[in-house]
Design a protein around this motif. Structure first.
Motif, mmCIF file in Angstrom:
data_model
loop_
_atom_site.group_PDB
_atom_site.id
_atom_site.type_symbol
_atom_site.label_atom_id
_atom_site.label_comp_id
_atom_site.label_asym_id
_atom_site.label_seq_id
_atom_site.Cartn_x
_atom_site.Cartn_y
_atom_site.Cartn_z
ATOM 1 N N LYS A 80 58.748 87.097 11.712
ATOM 2 C CA LYS A 80 59.000 86.735 13.118
ATOM 3 C C LYS A 80 58.703 87.904 14.066
ATOM 4 O O LYS A 80 58.004 87.747 15.069
ATOM 5 C CB LYS A 80 60.467 86.278 13.292
ATOM 6 C CG LYS A 80 60.877 85.147 12.354
ATOM 7 C CD LYS A 80 62.337 84.757 12.528
ATOM 8 C CE LYS A 80 63.353 85.859 12.268
ATOM 9 N NZ LYS A 80 63.403 86.338 10.870
ATOM 10 N N THR A 81 59.252 89.069 13.727
ATOM 11 C CA THR A 81 59.027 90.232 14.592
ATOM 12 C C THR A 81 57.551 90.608 14.605
ATOM 13 O O THR A 81 56.986 90.914 15.670
ATOM 14 C CB THR A 81 59.887 91.428 14.112
ATOM 15 O OG1 THR A 81 61.261 91.087 14.331
ATOM 16 C CG2 THR A 81 59.560 92.705 14.863
ATOM 17 N N THR A 82 56.921 90.560 13.460
ATOM 18 C CA THR A 82 55.489 90.910 13.398
ATOM 19 C C THR A 82 54.679 89.953 14.274
ATOM 20 O O THR A 82 53.752 90.378 14.968
ATOM 21 C CB THR A 82 54.987 90.890 11.938
ATOM 22 O OG1 THR A 82 55.830 91.762 11.170
ATOM 23 C CG2 THR A 82 53.550 91.351 11.835
ATOM 24 N N PHE A 209 61.693 87.309 23.486
ATOM 25 C CA PHE A 209 62.933 87.946 23.045
ATOM 26 C C PHE A 209 62.881 88.089 21.528
ATOM 27 O O PHE A 209 62.592 87.114 20.835
ATOM 28 C CB PHE A 209 64.142 87.050 23.339
ATOM 29 C CG PHE A 209 64.445 86.850 24.800
ATOM 30 C CD1 PHE A 209 65.382 87.653 25.438
ATOM 31 C CD2 PHE A 209 63.830 85.835 25.523
ATOM 32 C CE1 PHE A 209 65.699 87.453 26.777
ATOM 33 C CE2 PHE A 209 64.140 85.631 26.861
ATOM 34 C CZ PHE A 209 65.076 86.450 27.487
ATOM 35 N N ASP A 210 63.188 89.283 21.044
ATOM 36 C CA ASP A 210 63.297 89.447 19.590
ATOM 37 C C ASP A 210 64.759 89.675 19.231
ATOM 38 O O ASP A 210 65.281 90.774 19.394
ATOM 39 C CB ASP A 210 62.435 90.614 19.101
ATOM 40 C CG ASP A 210 62.342 90.620 17.573
ATOM 41 O OD1 ASP A 210 62.893 89.695 16.930
ATOM 42 O OD2 ASP A 210 61.719 91.546 17.026
ATOM 43 N N GLU A 211 65.410 88.642 18.787
ATOM 44 C CA GLU A 211 66.828 88.688 18.411
ATOM 45 C C GLU A 211 67.650 89.442 19.450
ATOM 46 O O GLU A 211 68.229 90.489 19.160
ATOM 47 C CB GLU A 211 66.978 89.327 17.032
ATOM 48 C CG GLU A 211 66.324 88.497 15.955
ATOM 49 C CD GLU A 211 66.712 88.960 14.560
ATOM 50 O OE1 GLU A 211 67.794 89.541 14.409
ATOM 51 O OE2 GLU A 211 65.924 88.721 13.639
ATOM 52 N N PRO A 212 67.729 88.895 20.651
ATOM 53 C CA PRO A 212 68.368 89.631 21.747
ATOM 54 C C PRO A 212 69.857 89.871 21.557
ATOM 55 O O PRO A 212 70.428 90.702 22.242
ATOM 56 C CB PRO A 212 68.115 88.724 22.964
ATOM 57 C CG PRO A 212 67.908 87.363 22.397
ATOM 58 C CD PRO A 212 67.224 87.578 21.081
HETATM 59 MG MG LIG Z 1 62.746 90.695 13.028
#
Ligand SMILES: [Mg+2]
Ligand SMILES: Nc1ncnc2c1ncn2[C@@H]1O[C@H](COP(=O)(O)OP(=O)(O)O)[C@@H](O)[C@H]1O
Length: 289
Positions: A80-82, A209-212
């Motif tokens: 997901k982050t990538t 948003f990345d896991e805000p």
């Molecule tokens: Mg991540």
């Protein structure tokens, strides 16, 4: 033909060999693209990314249209982050293509990675903002400076205009009067709300948003989720990686479930949460337990 897991008609899962990144040259294409009218703001086509032999994104395709709220869920390590980092050019792509506003921002052709012209890349970079898990505020600058720095420096807004906008955003984030505070004087939830104000100050067309909330305690999580829900009511286009399942269900037009580097399921919250996809069911079971 089996297309297991794909529920909606956007996003999707395809298989591919996912060759590890080879050494690639980076070049710039000449000339400005005119862009394509229409509602699709972001288009990711057949994106692949590997770190050495670890294939992290394997043929990922995703479209995000104006006003849409797309949540990305999935286990830790599913990519997901990538995906967000590739979409925001913090990470190079292995192959595939990413377009913003119809403009090919980055693509791979015959082993060469091509970026849009400098002029187009500037335009493209200005059309999104990213909110990180750990806020990433400048510790030595106060709240107001954190919010106004990029609009003044990058967007060339005048100081007064930037300040006025920042104060309005702070109010919207429930942080009226905190403009002189330094990040160390704020709670995690307040820091994240400042980070959201800072992202909005760039007038983005898409907010990522990345896991805000994953660095926050439950009560602080609630205040951050509340401001994101308020943004949703304003129909701001958002792509949100989150572990907050109820929030994702409530807020999203579309949910994308990532599993081992592919979009294993995507569709409306109802479709995805009621899906028979075994990995999806397994994943959700971990939340209701
Ligand atoms: Mg991540
Ligand atoms: N910079 C990196 N170098 C090497 N491996 C990485 C790097 N970033 C991520 N990875 C690997 O990519 C995989 C997916 O990570 P990530 O995109 O962070 O997943 P998620 O956000 O879904 O938890 C993991 O196996 C992780 O170890």
């Amino acid at each position: 033909m089996e297309k297991s897991g794909e529920i909606g008609n956007s996003g999707g899962m395809t298989s591919g060999s996912g060759a590890p990144d080879a050494a690639r040259t980076v070049s710039e294409t000449e000339g400005a693209y005119t862009g394509r009218p229409g509602d699709v703001l972001l288009e990711i086509n057949h994106l692949k990314k590997a770190f050495q032999d670890n294939v992290v994104l394997n043929d990922v395709s995703l479209e995000v249209s104006k006003g849409e709220i797309v949540s990305i869920i999935g286990r830790s390590g599913s990519g997901k982050t990538t995906l967000l980092r590739c979409a925001t050019f913090l990470e190079s792509i292995g192959s595939g293509e990413i377009r913003y506003l119809g403009i090919p921002a980055v693509s791979e052709e015959g082993g060469t990675i091509r970026y849009a012209s400098r002029e187009d890349m500037k335009k493209i970079r200005e059309c999104f903002s990213l909110v990180f898990q750990n806020f990433n505020l400048f510790p030595h600058r106060n709240v107001l400076q954190n919010i106004t720095d990029a609009p003044i420096r990058v967007l060339k807004k005048n100081r007064g205009e930037a300040k006025k906008q920042a104060l309005g955003l702070l109010k919207q984030m429930g942080l009226e009067g905190r403009e002189k505070a330094y990040p160390c004087e704020l709670s995690g939830g307040q820091k994240q709300r400042v980070a959201i104000a800072r992202a909005l100050a760039m007038d983005p067309k898409i907010l990522f948003f990345d896991e805000p909330t994953s660095a926050l305690d439950p009560e602080l999580t609630a205040e951050v989720l509340r401001v994101i829900k308020e943004l949703a009511k304003l129909h701001i286009t958002m792509v949100i990686v989150t572990h907050e399942m109820q929030f994702a269900k409530d807020i999203s037009d579309r949910i994308v479930f990532m599993d081992k580097g592919v979009i294993a399921a995507s569709g409306t919250p109802e479709e995805v949460f009621r899906s028979d996809h075994p990995r999806m069911k397994e994943f959700l079971a971990g939340y209701s337990a």
